[in-house]
Enzyme design. Sequence first.
Site, PDB file in Angstrom:
ATOM      1  N   THR A 126       0.871  -1.421   0.015  1.00 37.25           N
ATOM      2  CA  THR A 126       0.059   0.090   0.163  1.00 37.25           C
ATOM      3  C   THR A 126       0.722   1.160  -0.164  1.00 37.25           C
ATOM      4  O   THR A 126       0.933   1.929   0.986  1.00 37.25           O
ATOM      5  CB  THR A 126      -0.893   0.051   1.242  1.00 37.25           C
ATOM      6  OG1 THR A 126      -0.202  -0.204   2.446  1.00 37.25           O
ATOM      7  CG2 THR A 126      -1.919  -1.231   1.067  1.00 37.25           C
ATOM      8  N   LYS A 176      -1.055   0.435  13.584  1.00 36.10           N
ATOM      9  CA  LYS A 176      -0.174   0.341  12.927  1.00 36.10           C
ATOM     10  C   LYS A 176       0.550   1.834  12.433  1.00 36.10           C
ATOM     11  O   LYS A 176       1.831   2.053  12.505  1.00 36.10           O
ATOM     12  CB  LYS A 176      -0.069  -0.453  11.762  1.00 36.10           C
ATOM     13  CG  LYS A 176       0.965  -0.520  10.793  1.00 36.10           C
ATOM     14  CD  LYS A 176       2.202  -1.073  11.506  1.00 36.10           C
ATOM     15  CE  LYS A 176       3.601  -1.376  10.493  1.00 36.10           C
ATOM     16  NZ  LYS A 176       3.320  -2.154   9.394  1.00 36.10           N
ATOM     17  N   ASN A 209       4.198   3.410  13.967  1.00 35.74           N
ATOM     18  CA  ASN A 209       5.304   3.768  13.084  1.00 35.74           C
ATOM     19  C   ASN A 209       5.466   5.315  13.051  1.00 35.74           C
ATOM     20  O   ASN A 209       6.561   5.750  12.867  1.00 35.74           O
ATOM     21  CB  ASN A 209       5.058   3.357  11.448  1.00 35.74           C
ATOM     22  CG  ASN A 209       5.225   1.948  11.168  1.00 35.74           C
ATOM     23  OD1 ASN A 209       5.848   1.332  12.066  1.00 35.74           O
ATOM     24  ND2 ASN A 209       4.969   1.295  10.236  1.00 35.74           N
ATOM     25  N   HIS A 225       7.926   5.867  15.994  1.00 39.05           N
ATOM     26  CA  HIS A 225       8.969   5.358  15.775  1.00 39.05           C
ATOM     27  C   HIS A 225       9.794   6.508  15.010  1.00 39.05           C
ATOM     28  O   HIS A 225      10.839   6.930  15.286  1.00 39.05           O
ATOM     29  CB  HIS A 225       9.111   4.092  15.026  1.00 39.05           C
ATOM     30  CG  HIS A 225       8.481   2.788  15.712  1.00 39.05           C
ATOM     31  ND1 HIS A 225       8.531   2.942  16.957  1.00 39.05           N
ATOM     32  CD2 HIS A 225       8.010   1.958  15.210  1.00 39.05           C
ATOM     33  CE1 HIS A 225       7.835   1.730  17.570  1.00 39.05           C
ATOM     34  NE2 HIS A 225       7.725   0.946  16.307  1.00 39.05           N
ATOM     35  N   TYR A 251      14.643   2.548  19.161  1.00 33.35           N
ATOM     36  CA  TYR A 251      14.551   3.679  18.208  1.00 33.35           C
ATOM     37  C   TYR A 251      15.351   4.977  18.819  1.00 33.35           C
ATOM     38  O   TYR A 251      15.645   5.879  18.397  1.00 33.35           O
ATOM     39  CB  TYR A 251      13.223   4.170  17.825  1.00 33.35           C
ATOM     40  CG  TYR A 251      12.625   3.101  16.859  1.00 33.35           C
ATOM     41  CD1 TYR A 251      12.786   3.276  15.433  1.00 33.35           C
ATOM     42  CD2 TYR A 251      11.925   2.147  17.416  1.00 33.35           C
ATOM     43  CE1 TYR A 251      12.131   2.307  14.370  1.00 33.35           C
ATOM     44  CE2 TYR A 251      11.146   1.351  16.340  1.00 33.35           C
ATOM     45  CZ  TYR A 251      11.412   1.330  15.167  1.00 33.35           C
ATOM     46  OH  TYR A 251      10.856   0.485  14.275  1.00 33.35           O
ATOM     47  N   CYS A 303       8.108   1.909   5.334  1.00 38.91           N
ATOM     48  CA  CYS A 303       6.938   2.070   6.415  1.00 38.91           C
ATOM     49  C   CYS A 303       6.735   3.497   7.053  1.00 38.91           C
ATOM     50  O   CYS A 303       5.936   4.146   6.804  1.00 38.91           O
ATOM     51  CB  CYS A 303       7.046   0.920   7.453  1.00 38.91           C
ATOM     52  SG  CYS A 303       6.898  -0.766   6.735  1.00 38.91           S
ATOM     53  N   LYS A 319       6.162   6.412   4.431  1.00 36.85           N
ATOM     54  CA  LYS A 319       4.649   6.486   4.100  1.00 36.85           C
ATOM     55  C   LYS A 319       3.357   6.434   5.020  1.00 36.85           C
ATOM     56  O   LYS A 319       2.613   7.273   4.757  1.00 36.85           O
ATOM     57  CB  LYS A 319       4.491   5.260   3.014  1.00 36.85           C
ATOM     58  CG  LYS A 319       4.295   4.092   3.398  1.00 36.85           C
ATOM     59  CD  LYS A 319       3.898   2.798   2.775  1.00 36.85           C
ATOM     60  CE  LYS A 319       3.445   1.473   3.291  1.00 36.85           C
ATOM     61  NZ  LYS A 319       1.970   1.694   3.688  1.00 36.85           N
ATOM     62  N   LYS A 344      18.737   0.523   6.105  1.00 41.96           N
ATOM     63  CA  LYS A 344      19.121  -0.189   7.387  1.00 41.96           C
ATOM     64  C   LYS A 344      20.023  -1.331   6.950  1.00 41.96           C
ATOM     65  O   LYS A 344      19.831  -1.924   6.020  1.00 41.96           O
ATOM     66  CB  LYS A 344      18.090  -0.455   8.487  1.00 41.96           C
ATOM     67  CG  LYS A 344      17.067  -1.401   7.810  1.00 41.96           C
ATOM     68  CD  LYS A 344      15.897  -1.645   8.900  1.00 41.96           C
ATOM     69  CE  LYS A 344      16.243  -2.160  10.338  1.00 41.96           C
ATOM     70  NZ  LYS A 344      14.879  -2.427  10.927  1.00 41.96           N
TER      71      LYS A 344
END
Length: 430
Positions: free
Chosen positions: A86, A204, A208, A211, A251, A262, A265, A318
């Site tokens: 997505t 979700k 994110n 983070h 993090y 992730c 977006k 990463k």
Amino acid sequence: MRIAVIGLGYVGAVTLACLARLGHHVAGVDAMPGKVEQMAAGRAPVVEPGLDELVAEGVAAGRIQVTTDLAAAVAAAELIMVCVGTPSTVEGAVELSHVTHVAGELAGLITGPGPVVVFRSTVPPGTMEAVVAPIFGGRARLAFHPEFMREGTSVRDFMEQPPVVLAPLANLDAGDLEGLAARLYPGIGFRLSVVAPKTAEMIKYVNNVFHAVKVTFVNEVGRVCRQLGVDTHELTGLFLADDKLNISPAYLRPGFAFGGSCLPKDLRALLHVAGRGGVDLPMIGHVAASNTEHVYAAWRMIAASGAKSVGFLGLGFKPATDDVRESPFCLLAELCAREGLNVRIHDESLRLDKLVGRNAAYLFQHIEDIADHLVESAEAVVAEAELVVLCHATPGHLAALDAAPDKAVIDLAGLPSARLGSRAASPVRP
């Protein structure tokens, strides 16, 4: 259980392989023949630690089969998991075409109670009830099950399941999902939360975006500390020692900009959803700009060095993944190449012949002649470059730098200040 997993990207491939490890018989489906051929040969289509071994094991044991034929995979399935992408649109909204396309195809194949269809793709709150469920017209049993895996540690994250979140939609209730979770994750200790669909969709994005905020926050602190001469490793060690009032270490280590498929977006998606509702998010709205500033701060350091040739040790967003989508290192390398520097790159996980889909498209869009910049070893990068940018602090990269003690280095991997000694250029984060 007999399970069909639709979409063999980073989420789908890991989901399929881990379910097979748990003893399920899993049929993987993808529209790209290249991915299917790789998995059929026992090789993972993406780079992820431990995934190749799980795929090879599952194929050899006969628990993994892969195909481009959706109907064939679904025919014998008790459970269907949809793991298609997505991505963002130009405006920052979520592109739902893959989700709706698969939903439409499944709706044409499921005519009765049939298998449970579980969507794992990250979608904005309200999508499952307003967009996806109507496509099935009440004919299927539907649920939403967000995933919380991190690239580079996805296999471990799956096997050590964080809280399992499930939301019932059509023809299912909480009791059905409790039984489903127990069958789906045998032998794995987990805490199940059965929640409303919008809550499951929203969690979700909240995770994110938080983070992303944590990375941005600690990077801004790092920039201030560098200006003031404060040791950020000492500071953050002190900050993280307070595990009663402060936050877990995840993090919150000074580092470079965030990237990947992730966080960027999902940050855009949440801002888009908020904007459509007339909600202003001043701090979250500036997270992306602050993140981008880290890339330009690093570029200014490179330009100030006067080096004409720059070597990058790492390119993916990463270590231990070949995902370059929105990688800050990719953008930094692009800036260097655009300004006429001789750019040399080595990434232990990156193989051009294995890149597919949006991952490959992103890389070639930003560094069209990427093949001309890649070299076979970290040692070659160090030898050919006047200045080395350490993006991934892998053992191989560090060994190459240790063998060239006079080479100037810009550390974007966040090593302790004593690790590189005086030869390190003034880093973006000390």
